[in-house]
Design a protein around this motif. Structure first.
Motif, short mmCIF file in Angstrom:
data_model
loop_
_atom_site.label_atom_id
_atom_site.label_comp_id
_atom_site.label_asym_id
_atom_site.label_seq_id
_atom_site.Cartn_x
_atom_site.Cartn_y
_atom_site.Cartn_z
N VAL A 440 0.84 -1.20 0.00
CA VAL A 440 0.00 0.00 0.00
C VAL A 440 0.87 1.25 0.00
O VAL A 440 0.59 2.22 -0.71
N TRP A 441 1.96 1.24 0.80
CA TRP A 441 2.86 2.39 0.83
C TRP A 441 3.43 2.67 -0.57
O TRP A 441 3.46 3.82 -1.02
N GLU A 442 3.88 1.61 -1.25
CA GLU A 442 4.50 1.82 -2.55
C GLU A 442 3.50 2.34 -3.58
O GLU A 442 3.84 3.20 -4.40
N VAL A 443 2.26 1.87 -3.53
CA VAL A 443 1.24 2.38 -4.45
C VAL A 443 0.90 3.83 -4.10
O VAL A 443 0.75 4.68 -4.98
N ALA A 444 0.80 4.13 -2.79
CA ALA A 444 0.50 5.51 -2.37
C ALA A 444 1.60 6.46 -2.83
O ALA A 444 1.32 7.58 -3.30
N ALA A 445 2.85 6.02 -2.71
CA ALA A 445 3.97 6.85 -3.18
C ALA A 445 3.93 7.00 -4.69
O ALA A 445 4.17 8.08 -5.25
N GLU A 446 3.59 5.91 -5.39
CA GLU A 446 3.47 5.92 -6.85
C GLU A 446 2.38 6.90 -7.29
O GLU A 446 2.51 7.58 -8.32
N LYS A 447 1.27 6.99 -6.49
CA LYS A 447 0.16 7.90 -6.80
C LYS A 447 0.42 9.33 -6.31
O LYS A 447 -0.47 10.18 -6.35
N ASN A 448 1.64 9.56 -5.83
CA ASN A 448 2.07 10.90 -5.41
C ASN A 448 1.26 11.43 -4.22
O ASN A 448 1.06 12.63 -4.08
N LEU A 449 0.85 10.52 -3.33
CA LEU A 449 0.15 10.96 -2.12
C LEU A 449 1.13 11.52 -1.09
O LEU A 449 0.72 12.26 -0.19
N TYR A 450 2.40 11.16 -1.22
CA TYR A 450 3.44 11.68 -0.33
C TYR A 450 4.55 12.28 -1.18
O TYR A 450 5.65 11.73 -1.29
N PRO A 451 4.29 13.42 -1.83
CA PRO A 451 5.23 13.94 -2.83
C PRO A 451 6.60 14.32 -2.28
O PRO A 451 7.58 14.31 -3.01
N ASN A 452 6.69 14.67 -0.99
CA ASN A 452 7.97 15.12 -0.44
C ASN A 452 8.58 14.11 0.53
O ASN A 452 9.49 14.45 1.28
N ALA A 453 8.07 12.89 0.52
CA ALA A 453 8.55 11.91 1.50
C ALA A 453 10.00 11.51 1.24
O ALA A 453 10.80 11.42 2.17
N VAL A 454 10.34 11.25 -0.01
CA VAL A 454 11.71 10.84 -0.37
C VAL A 454 12.17 11.72 -1.51
O VAL A 454 11.57 11.71 -2.59
N ARG A 455 13.21 12.50 -1.27
CA ARG A 455 13.70 13.36 -2.36
C ARG A 455 15.21 13.56 -2.23
O ARG A 455 15.78 13.50 -1.14
N GLU A 456 15.82 13.82 -3.37
CA GLU A 456 17.26 14.07 -3.43
C GLU A 456 17.50 15.57 -3.32
O GLU A 456 17.18 16.33 -4.22
N LYS A 457 18.05 16.01 -2.19
CA LYS A 457 18.27 17.44 -1.95
C LYS A 457 19.46 17.96 -2.75
O LYS A 457 19.50 19.13 -3.13
N ALA A 458 20.44 17.10 -2.96
CA ALA A 458 21.64 17.42 -3.74
C ALA A 458 22.20 16.07 -4.21
O ALA A 458 21.74 15.02 -3.74
N PRO A 459 23.15 16.06 -5.13
CA PRO A 459 23.70 14.77 -5.59
C PRO A 459 24.15 13.90 -4.41
O PRO A 459 24.96 14.32 -3.57
N GLN A 460 23.56 12.68 -4.33
CA GLN A 460 23.87 11.70 -3.29
C GLN A 460 23.52 12.17 -1.87
O GLN A 460 24.05 11.63 -0.89
N TYR A 461 22.64 13.16 -1.77
CA TYR A 461 22.18 13.65 -0.46
C TYR A 461 20.65 13.57 -0.45
O TYR A 461 19.98 14.32 -1.14
N TRP A 462 20.13 12.63 0.34
CA TRP A 462 18.70 12.33 0.33
C TRP A 462 18.05 12.68 1.66
O TRP A 462 18.70 12.64 2.71
N SER A 463 16.75 13.00 1.59
CA SER A 463 15.97 13.20 2.82
C SER A 463 14.77 12.26 2.79
O SER A 463 14.16 12.05 1.73
N ILE A 464 14.45 11.69 3.94
CA ILE A 464 13.26 10.85 4.13
C ILE A 464 12.40 11.58 5.15
O ILE A 464 12.74 11.64 6.33
N ASN A 465 11.30 12.17 4.68
CA ASN A 465 10.48 13.03 5.53
C ASN A 465 9.26 12.27 6.00
O ASN A 465 8.37 11.93 5.22
N LEU A 466 9.18 12.01 7.31
CA LEU A 466 8.12 11.19 7.89
C LEU A 466 7.13 12.02 8.71
O LEU A 466 6.27 11.44 9.38
#
Length: 574
Positions: A440-466
């Motif tokens: 369910v999480w993967e489908v929700a992410a695929e449907k862009n329900l959590y658009p800022n949950a996982v993003r690359e802030k800079a090359p090889q620098y990631w944030s996981i926003n919970l």
């Protein structure tokens, strides 16, 4: 001239259009000029009568329609949504050598916009410029208003920039629209700056403008500023309307001053404003969120006593109040009342029950809540039951079923869909259904329900926003995302240089006390012997970086989501 116009209007109002009308008009023994015809057209309420009179006038000896009569009849046909007839007349107008002017185009743009045909409105905007008819301030203001009301705030802002480039200043109405657009885009500072510019240029903000800027500050949590603007509104001589009172009641409730909100309610009634469903629902909701189900019920009953029939949001608020207090019989009474009032449980109704079911601690509570969930008759329930019955491996059938259900929810509001997904993942996680929760999480992410949950802030620098997630959803999202990074390391050998895990409690949080999400995430990271540590500047952010992070990711189980579920022993009420 005025008497002749009045006589013709009297004939049209009395007879409508037909042979008798034609004979009565012929009996006037008077010739009409274009000005008179235009005045007569302006007074017609029936598009069919206006159109037939327009055609009749064209046939009279010596008469010729001008740009004004064409513009008026086009506007009448547009309001009636008779666009085929309108387009034929527009073609005729041009063939007759009567070129549409800026007023004509403005009228047409407005008519198409009111019919929700924004593409045609914008096409006319482009056409008028191609034929050398320059848009005026009304053109821009009309298009800005249409785009904003349709939710296309970026398009409205682009038209505003074009308007400024063309040398036109907005009026009070357009200032209000742009302020609203900026607020919707999350640019509160820019919205307030424009509000100040408006007053500095001598435009007096209307009550609507004040309501917009107060509401934007309220929604951004700037409660002190919202209350200051409320005071300013009254100082410049405006009396609050029902919208204003509703915003201020909500502000006071969010500040914890619900008794003061009740006083504002009484002030509103003394001022002659009658409370509607949304305002009564607001009072029910605010008391419910404090855990005072008794006061919430009192306000609900006060709404009934006022003669109003409840709506679904008010019922949902009362239901949530009872659920927070574990008054499950009373919650069932709300669902029964909805059926009696002809109201159907919505996705929000079901989500409230699902969320409570996920959080309950005793088996009898689970049984009671699960029974209420089934009693809603909502299509979400058989979907949830199918996930509970699923096995321990993620098959294509499960994922396809989840996608199909979320596709069927696409017409629900984004917050409703995200709230349901969050509650469902949390529920499945606590029920020991790790695979279903992760799917369910993967489908929700695929449907862009959590658009800022996982993003690359800079090359090889990631944030996981919970920070917008429940505890169960946060753990599922974190496990799936870390497993994704681990898989990438195994496959490519390249690891992120840094990962930030944001729990939403820390430097900018308004949440008092400890964060359950932060505690759960910290426990999970500790159990995995991870190199993550708390950021010294933000106690709600865990940071992992450098070679230690890369080496650790090589050892992370690729089935981390199942590993964690087993480690926590979370098969609740299985």
């Amino acid at each position: 001239s005025h008497r002749l116009v009045a006589r013709v209007c009297g004939i049209l109002n009395q007879h409508g259009w037909g042979d008798e009308t034609v004979r009565a008009l012929a009996g006037l023994n008077a010739s009409l000029n274009a000005y008179q015809v235009n005045e007569i057209l302006k007074q017609q309420k029936e598009a069919g009568v206006a159109y037939n009179f327009f055609i009749w006038a064209r046939k009279q000896a010596g008469f010729k329609h001008d740009v004004h009569t064409y513009t008026t009849i086009l506007g009448i046909l547009g309001r009636a949504k008779s666009f085929d007839v309108l387009n034929n007349l527009l073609d005729e107008m041009i063939r007759e050598g009567c070129e549409p002017n800026v007023v004509t185009y403005n009228r047409l743009i407005h008519c198409y916009g009111r019919a929700n045909d924004l593409d045609s409105s914008l096409k006319l905007f482009n056409v008028m410029q191609m034929v050398g008819c320059e848009p005026d301030r009304v053109t821009y203001c009309t298009l800005i208003d249409l785009q904003a009301k349709a939710g296309f705030h970026d398009a409205a802002m682009e038209l505003y920039r074009q308007m400024q480039h063309a040398g036109f200043r907005p009026d009070t109405f357009t200032y209000s629209i742009i302020i609203h657009c900026l607020g919707k885009a999350g640019k509160l500072n820019a919205a307030y700056k424009l509000f100040c510019e408006m007053t500095d240029r001598g435009y007096a903000p209307s009550l609507v403008t004040y309501n917009i800027i107060i509401d934007l500050h309220a929604k951004a949590g700037k409660f002190d500023m919202a209350l200051k603007l409320y005071s300013d509104l009254q100082e410049v001589g405006y009396a609050p309307d029902r919208v204003t009172y509703g915003i201020i009641m909500e502000v006071l409730g969010n500040c914890g001053h619900i008794e003061d909100a009740e006083q504002v309610f009484e002030e509103m009634e003394r001022a002659g404003w009658v409370a509607d469903n949304p305002i009564f629902g607001l009072m029910v909701d605010m008391w419910g969120k404090t855990g005072n189900a008794e006061k919430a019920a009192q306000w609900f009953n006060r709404m009934l006593d006022s003669g109003l029939q409840p709506n679904v949001p008010a019922c949902n608020s009362l239901l949530s109040a009872y659920l927070r207090s574990s008054f499950y019989d009373a919650a069932g009474g709300v669902l029964g009342g909805m059926a009696k009032w002809g109201l159907y449980p919505t996705l929000q109704t079901y989500t409230s029950l699902l969320s409570s079911c996920a959080a309950c601690r005793a088996a009898w509570e689970y049984d009671a809540l699960f029974g209420l969930m089934g009693g809603t008759g909502h299509p979400a329930h058989p979907f949830v039951c199918s996930l509970l019955a699923s096995g321990g491996t993620a098959g294509g059938t499960m994922v396809v079923g989840i996608r199909c259900f979320f596709d069927a929810m696409q017409f629900e509001e984004l917050e409703s869909r995200r709230g349901f997904a969050d509650s469902l993942i949390d529920f499945l996680h606590r029920a020991g259904k790790a695979v279903a929760a992760g799917s369910v999480w993967e489908v929700a992410a695929e449907k862009n329900l959590y658009p800022n949950a996982v993003r690359e802030k800079a090359p090889q620098y990631w944030s996981i926003n919970l920070h917008v997630m429940s505890t169960g959803t946060a753990l599922v999202a974190l496990a799936r995302t870390l497993a994704m990074f681990a898989e990438a390391v195994v496959r490519t050998g390249a690891a992120p240089y840094r990962i930030d895990i944001i729990t939403g409690w820390g430097r900018r949080s308004r949440v008092p006390g400890a964060s359950l999400v932060k505690q759960a995430v910290e426990g999970m990271l500790r159990s995995l012997n991870s190199p993550f540590h708390l950021d010294g500047l933000n106690v709600g952010c865990f940071v992992g970086q450098g070679p230690a992070l890369a080496e650790w990711l090589k050892m992370v189980p690729l089935d981390l989501h199942q590993h964690q579920q087993h480690h926590q022993g979370a098969a609740k009420f299985a």
